[in-house]
Enzyme design. Structure first.
Site, PDB file in Angstrom:
ATOM      1  N   ASP A   1       0.850  -1.194   0.000  1.00 55.56           N
ATOM      2  CA  ASP A   1       0.000   0.000   0.000  1.00 55.56           C
ATOM      3  C   ASP A   1       0.885   1.243   0.000  1.00 55.56           C
ATOM      4  O   ASP A   1       1.915   1.281   0.682  1.00 55.56           O
ATOM      5  CB  ASP A   1      -0.884   0.018   1.247  1.00 55.56           C
ATOM      6  CG  ASP A   1      -2.366  -0.021   0.906  1.00 55.56           C
ATOM      7  OD1 ASP A   1      -2.904   1.043   0.579  1.00 55.56           O
ATOM      8  OD2 ASP A   1      -2.955  -1.120   0.965  1.00 55.56           O
TER       9      ASP A   1
ATOM     10  N   HIS B   1     -10.562  -4.394   2.160  1.00 54.34           N
ATOM     11  CA  HIS B   1     -10.524  -4.122   3.598  1.00 54.34           C
ATOM     12  C   HIS B   1     -11.515  -3.056   4.041  1.00 54.34           C
ATOM     13  O   HIS B   1     -11.723  -2.872   5.246  1.00 54.34           O
ATOM     14  CB  HIS B   1      -9.117  -3.676   3.991  1.00 54.34           C
ATOM     15  CG  HIS B   1      -8.714  -2.402   3.307  1.00 54.34           C
ATOM     16  ND1 HIS B   1      -8.470  -2.338   1.956  1.00 54.34           N
ATOM     17  CD2 HIS B   1      -8.543  -1.144   3.779  1.00 54.34           C
ATOM     18  CE1 HIS B   1      -8.159  -1.089   1.632  1.00 54.34           C
ATOM     19  NE2 HIS B   1      -8.190  -0.348   2.720  1.00 54.34           N
ATOM     20  N   ASP B   2     -12.129  -2.355   3.105  1.00 46.55           N
ATOM     21  CA  ASP B   2     -13.058  -1.271   3.434  1.00 46.55           C
ATOM     22  C   ASP B   2     -14.521  -1.644   3.198  1.00 46.55           C
ATOM     23  O   ASP B   2     -15.401  -0.795   3.354  1.00 46.55           O
ATOM     24  CB  ASP B   2     -12.752  -0.033   2.582  1.00 46.55           C
ATOM     25  CG  ASP B   2     -11.559   0.755   3.093  1.00 46.55           C
ATOM     26  OD1 ASP B   2     -11.265   0.658   4.301  1.00 46.55           O
ATOM     27  OD2 ASP B   2     -10.927   1.467   2.289  1.00 46.55           O
TER      28      ASP B   2
END
Length: 574
Positions: free
Chosen positions: A102, A341-342
């Site tokens: 990331d 992940h969101d």
């Protein structure tokens, strides 16, 4: 003659996203770690994965689960060390896979050395590396913020600094001050510390966080008042897709072009195709692809995630297939995904997670995703069909800063009204980020095999781990895990068709998703029943004259009927 997409490894690769805190705990401290990831690399490779994406693992106080970075060149201590990460990179490469990290460069932690210097005094050389503004004052002499912007975490986007008597801007939490991309020295420090440092260690690219928010609208004006009762206002238009954003991304690309790597950008609040194409056109030399949130954003109000709006299968089909058409006959590329992940879990959100339909629904979604054009991304646990936590999940189990802030706001504004809290919990059960962040479900032992029974994991496991776990599915031919392996094998075997093929949607009713793909000298047909009801269907006239053979399906029923959440993929060749 249709334009053919240039073949690239990052177009054909299957990407698997890992959330470090929740993947595998190797030392039984209740927190996932780098060594835990290394221990599961063979499992990931056997799934059919080519590229691993590691969510933020950098040094961080963890206000926003690692998206508040205090040192780009160090590792969050519970996860391990820089040396551990170097071992991970090597272990991934030794298995013939690649790895991306990331890249979080819109903001840092307020504990980053750069910000500590910046806030130390107005004359500090790094003062202009962040966005500082003096206060405004109303007619009564009361101190006011520089503008009325709302942050993405439902609070004012400005925080007062007592030491230097100015406000700093943060589009996310107050502990995540925005970097000032207008400052050239700051930009080049970002390139050296956050990008080159890790490229030199051998990583293969980046998922770029909030990639369209580096350039703010000049003057930082007030946003239009669309919610008169609110203190702050939604201001996406003033900090998204700003006037210098493409210049900044070309600078980043100049750095990346020195290496054989790829980028995928997170591109929120950008609904217009023409705007998106400026980012993903190969000729523009900015990003290789982006995540468009049209599908995963269904049911969420922009700027107010937990204000749920209704949607149906027609909406799902439209948004999921939208970018299939856009990239045809262009030099742009796209992504295929339903989880990260969101987001909540795809089976819970877009199909059915009730026991009688869950596995069928997971297989049906796997067939759709596996036969769409673009780079395919899978999130940890998606391959075994992990689902959202139940509505009965205790309120204190929600850990995400967005969830916690939302529940606090509802409670304070409505004087702890139980009806309002119940409504808020229903919204959280649908779209909270927490559902993707619970520990990975490895087996049916205590704590789902994420850590030992004697340890309390940083976040509670979901009770579904007893029925949904890797150990129960691995090697069992009727399991969702083994089905995903078959889908990925077929995708690779017929990459000209499924990765690069031309897409055509065929309308056969609201609840049926039917599309063809054409690639090389082959044609495929994917048909899926998105509902819990039996549906009649027929081979579309477009391919009726071809010799279509069933290559994969999740049920054996009558040719002219599709059972609940049944899916089939047919293929023909000369």
């Amino acid at each position: 003659m249709p334009l053919q997409h240039e073949h690239k490894w990052w177009k054909e690769g299957i990407v698997y996203q890992i959330y470090p805190a929740s993947f595998k705990d190797s030392n039984n401290d209740g927190i996932g770690d780098i060594a835990g990831i290394i221990s599961k690399l063979d499992y990931i490779r056997e799934l059919g994965v080519d590229i691993i994406w590691i969510s933020p693992h950098y040094k961080s106080p963890q206000v926003d689960m690692g998206y508040d970075i205090s040192d780009y060149e160090d590792i969050h201590e519970p996860y391990g060390t820089v040396e551990d990460v170097e071992m991970l990179i090597q272990a991934v490469h030794d298995r013939g896979m690649r790895i991306i990290f990331d890249l979080v460069i819109n903001h840092t932690s307020n504990l980053h050395a750069w910000f500590l210097e910046s806030r130390s005094s107005k004359s500090n050389p790094k003062r202009d590396w962040y966005i500082w503004r003096p206060a405004k004052y109303d007619e009564n002499g009361n101190r006011c913020r520089p503008n009325n912007w709302r942050s993405n975490f439902s609070e004012p986007a400005w925080t007062w600094d007592e030491n230097t008597q100015e406000y700093y801007l943060h589009l996310y939490a107050a502990e995540q001050p925005d970097l000032n991309w207008e400052n050239e020295e700051c930009r080049h420090a970002i390139y050296d510390s956050a990008i080159r440092f890790w490229l030199e260690k051998g990583i293969d690219g980046f998922r770029v966080d909030t990639v369209n928010r580096y350039s703010k609208y000049p003057g930082l004006p007030d946003a239009e008042v669309t919610q008169p009762r609110e203190e702050t206002q939604i201001a996406f238009k003033y900090f998204t897709n700003g006037p210098r954003i493409h210049e900044f991304l070309r600078e980043i690309n100049d750095v990346l072009s020195e290496y054989d790597v790829f980028t995928v950008g997170e591109l929120p609040n950008t609904p217009n195709e023409s705007d998106v194409m400026q980012y993903i056109s190969a000729q523009a030399k900015q990003l290789n692809m982006v995540f468009n949130f049209d599908t995963v954003g269904l049911g969420q109000t922009p700027g107010d995630r937990f204000r749920i709006t209704p949607y149906g299968n027609v909406d799902f089909k439209r948004e999921l297939t939208r970018w299939q058409r856009v990239i045809q006959d262009t030099d742009a590329w796209t992504t295929v995904f339903l989880e990260n992940h969101d987001q909540g879990r795809s089976i819970s959100r877009f199909a059915s997670d009730v026991p009688e339909h869950r596995v069928m629904a997971g297989k049906m979604l796997a067939m759709i995703l596996g036969t769409l054009t673009g780079t395919l991304f899978i999130y940890q646990g998606q391959e075994i069909g992990m689902i959202n936590a139940p509505l009965t999940w205790p309120v204190e189990e929600y850990k995400c800063i967005r969830s916690v802030n939302y529940l606090k706001m509802i409670s304070e504004r409505l004087n702890h009204d139980p009806t309002a809290l119940s409504k808020a919990l229903k919204a959280l059960q649908m779209v909270a980020r927490d559902h993707a962040r619970v520990p990975m479900q490895w087996d049916s032992t205590a704590n789902a095999g994420f850590c030992s029974e004697a340890v309390e994991p940083w976040m509670s496991v979901v009770g579904s781990y007893m029925e949904i776990n890797v150990a129960d599915q691995i090697g069992r031919k009727d399991s969702l895990l083994e089905f995903w392996k078959k889908v990925l094998d077929l995708r690779k075997l017929h990459k000209d068709l499924f990765v690069y093929g031309r897409f055509q949607l065929i309308e056969q009713g609201d609840d049926l998703m039917t599309f063809t793909k054409h690639g090389g000298d082959m044609t495929s047909l994917t048909v899926a029943n998105l509902s819990s009801e039996m549906k009649k269907w027929e081979i579309p006239s477009l391919v009726a004259s071809t010799d279509m053979k069933l290559i994969i399906g999740n049920m054996k029923g009558p040719m002219d009927q599709l059972g609940p959440y049944e899916g089939r993929v047919y293929i023909s060749s000369p």
